[in-house]
Motif scaffolding. Structure first.
Motif: not given
Length: 260
Positions: A227-233, A156-167
């Motif tokens: 997980s690519f979604l946790s750090h999509p950069l 959960f935390s990794g997905l949230v951090m990845g989404q916040r980093l993307y947006e």
């Protein structure tokens, strides 16, 4: 982290390991600690779930008591005489002792099929996790409680951090190192509620570094391979031409970790 005691904190997660007892020190420091149960009314949570058909009541049935003939037969099949006194009557089994996974783990070797009530609770937890996910992504700051457990599955935390980093890459998303945090807590174990001033400065320094490029690079090395979604950069980042070009930071394999 420098936040005042009146700061509103939202506790995300469908289940709190350890219960509310572990949150007593946090509630003492931040009185405005809320979660979905205190932030939403029962009507709002029921509207989120939607209409449901009523399930049959799960009535717990006690085991059948042994008859007098069965007790005498067991007594006659007991070991050689002289025999000790018969054991005391069995302790009463309460319904809460048969709820959850610990209700069957001492009786059978295989996990039984989930009941309709268990399936409905799992569906409710998915909806609650979705609500927590939206609030965590839109929050002013996010602090992960647990991530990178080593299982290889997204958390959960990794997905949230990845989404916040993307947006919003500039949003305040803390990426602490759990080993460093554990070492800091071991230092102040004897005086946990009144730590020394230099210890507080060390914690703030580590958390502030997790907000900077150092935290991004460490998160890229740890989370992105699993997980690519946790750090999509940098694959999912928009690049614009600029007079000031940031220096690229590459890993050992030549992969760009940070910079344009």
């Amino acid at each position: 982290m420098g936040y005042p005691s009146k700061t509103i904190l939202y506790l995300a997660g469908s289940q709190t390991f350890g219960g509310q007892r572990l949150l007593i020190p946090l509630r003492a420091m931040f009185a405005n600690l809320v979660d979905r149960t205190s932030l939403c009314s029962k009507t709002e949570l029921s509207d989120l779930v939607g209409p449901e058909t009523p399930l049959p009541s799960d009535i717990f049935q006690l085991p059948r008591p042994k008859s007098e003939s069965e007790i005498k037969e067991e007594w006659s099949r007991a070991g050689p005489r002289p025999r000790p006194l018969p054991p005391p009557p069995e302790r009463r089994i309460y319904p809460h002792e048969k709820e959850g996974w610990y209700g069957w783990i001492t009786e059978t070797d295989k996990e039984p099929n989930p009941s309709p009530r268990d399936l409905r609770m799992q569906a409710h937890r998915l909806l609650w996790d979705a609500l927590d996910y939206i609030i965590s992504v839109e929050a002013d700051a996010f602090f992960p409680g647990f991530n990178n457990d080593g299982s290889g599955w997204p958390d959960f935390s990794g997905l949230v951090m990845g989404q916040r980093l993307y947006e919003r890459a500039s949003s305040r998303t803390y990426r602490p190192d759990r080993k460093t945090i554990a070492a800091l807590f071991d230092i102040t174990r004897g005086n946990m509620y009144h730590p020394k001033h230099d210890w507080t400065l060390s914690v703030k320094e580590h958390l502030n570094k997790s907000l900077s490029e150092e935290g991004l690079i460490r998160q890229s090395l740890l989370s992105k391979p699993n997980s690519f979604l946790s750090h999509p950069l940098p694959e999912c980042s928009c690049r614009i031409s600029s007079l000031e070009l940031t220096k690229q930071t590459e890993g050992k394999d030549g992969r760009v970790l940070y910079g344009d």
